[in-house]
Design a protein around this motif. Sequence first.
Motif, short mmCIF file in Angstrom:
data_model
loop_
_atom_site.label_atom_id
_atom_site.label_comp_id
_atom_site.label_asym_id
_atom_site.label_seq_id
_atom_site.Cartn_x
_atom_site.Cartn_y
_atom_site.Cartn_z
N LEU A 37 0.83 -1.21 0.00
CA LEU A 37 0.00 0.00 0.00
C LEU A 37 0.87 1.26 0.00
CD1 LEU A 37 -2.88 1.11 0.14
CD2 LEU A 37 -2.71 0.99 2.62
N GLN A 38 1.95 1.24 0.77
CA GLN A 38 2.86 2.39 0.81
C GLN A 38 3.52 2.61 -0.54
OE1 GLN A 38 3.06 4.51 3.27
NE2 GLN A 38 4.57 5.75 2.24
N VAL A 39 3.94 1.54 -1.19
CA VAL A 39 4.55 1.65 -2.52
C VAL A 39 3.53 2.20 -3.52
CG1 VAL A 39 5.48 0.30 -4.45
CG2 VAL A 39 6.29 -0.11 -2.13
N TYR A 40 2.31 1.71 -3.46
CA TYR A 40 1.25 2.18 -4.37
C TYR A 40 1.01 3.67 -4.18
CZ TYR A 40 -3.37 3.01 -6.29
OH TYR A 40 -4.42 3.55 -6.99
N ARG A 41 0.93 4.11 -2.94
CA ARG A 41 0.70 5.56 -2.69
C ARG A 41 1.84 6.40 -3.23
NH1 ARG A 41 -1.53 5.21 3.49
NH2 ARG A 41 -3.66 4.60 2.97
N ALA A 45 1.42 9.20 -6.20
CA ALA A 45 1.77 10.61 -5.98
C ALA A 45 2.78 11.08 -7.03
CB ALA A 45 2.33 10.80 -4.57
N ASN A 46 3.78 10.26 -7.33
CA ASN A 46 4.76 10.63 -8.35
C ASN A 46 4.14 10.71 -9.73
OD1 ASN A 46 6.95 10.93 -6.63
ND2 ASN A 46 7.56 8.80 -6.82
N ALA A 47 3.23 9.80 -10.03
CA ALA A 47 2.57 9.81 -11.34
C ALA A 47 1.69 11.06 -11.49
CB ALA A 47 1.74 8.55 -11.53
N ASN A 48 0.99 11.44 -10.43
CA ASN A 48 0.15 12.64 -10.48
C ASN A 48 0.99 13.90 -10.67
OD1 ASN A 48 -2.21 11.21 -10.25
ND2 ASN A 48 -2.43 11.56 -8.06
N ALA A 49 2.07 14.02 -9.94
CA ALA A 49 2.95 15.19 -10.09
C ALA A 49 3.56 15.22 -11.48
CB ALA A 49 4.04 15.17 -9.02
N ASN A 50 3.99 14.08 -11.98
CA ASN A 50 4.56 13.99 -13.32
C ASN A 50 3.52 14.38 -14.37
OD1 ASN A 50 6.33 13.38 -15.40
ND2 ASN A 50 5.93 11.19 -15.32
N TYR A 51 2.30 13.91 -14.20
CA TYR A 51 1.22 14.23 -15.14
C TYR A 51 0.95 15.74 -15.15
CZ TYR A 51 -3.46 14.62 -17.07
OH TYR A 51 -4.54 15.00 -17.82
N ASP A 52 0.87 16.36 -13.97
CA ASP A 52 0.60 17.80 -13.90
C ASP A 52 1.69 18.61 -14.57
OD1 ASP A 52 -1.80 17.42 -12.58
OD2 ASP A 52 -0.95 17.69 -10.58
N GLY A 53 2.95 18.29 -14.29
CA GLY A 53 4.06 19.03 -14.89
C GLY A 53 4.11 18.90 -16.40
#
Length: 158
Positions: A37-41, A45-53
């Motif tokens: 679960l920690q790895v998934y979170r 989070a990294n994928a969302n930040a990458n997507y936004d940038g």
Amino acid sequence: MEVKRSQPFSGRVRGLFTFALLCVYALTACLLLLAGLQVYRSVKANANANYDGRTALAYITGKLRGGALPTGDNADVLTLTQSIEGTFYNTYIYCQNGQLCEYFASAERAFDPTLGESIASVASLRVTREDVLTHIAITDSAGRTYTACYRARGEVRP
């Protein structure tokens, strides 16, 4: 025929040993689930930040490719000027409160950052101009910086 006698507590010991193994298995499964679960979170989070940038950078480069020309020298605001049926308009792209915003108005109106629309979540926007080159750097919420360089084909002045 001889009958084998068992010890009086051997059944209880086997049951207790089996229960202990089951508890160790359950505890290991829970710990593994929590680690996953920690790895998934973290990945999410990294994928969302990458997507936004990347989305913010693609949005800006799309605007530049659409025919608007970068004008102005403000390092925090990208000003794009275009002429529509003889009237000049400015599109202001800037970062405010962790959001990439856009404000479109007639070139005669002053820039008002409170009227802009939110486009994407980013930490910062930096624009530098060198002659006909415009360098854009966007930093996402995870601290990664995405850059692009655009070469203007001409100058438009209101």
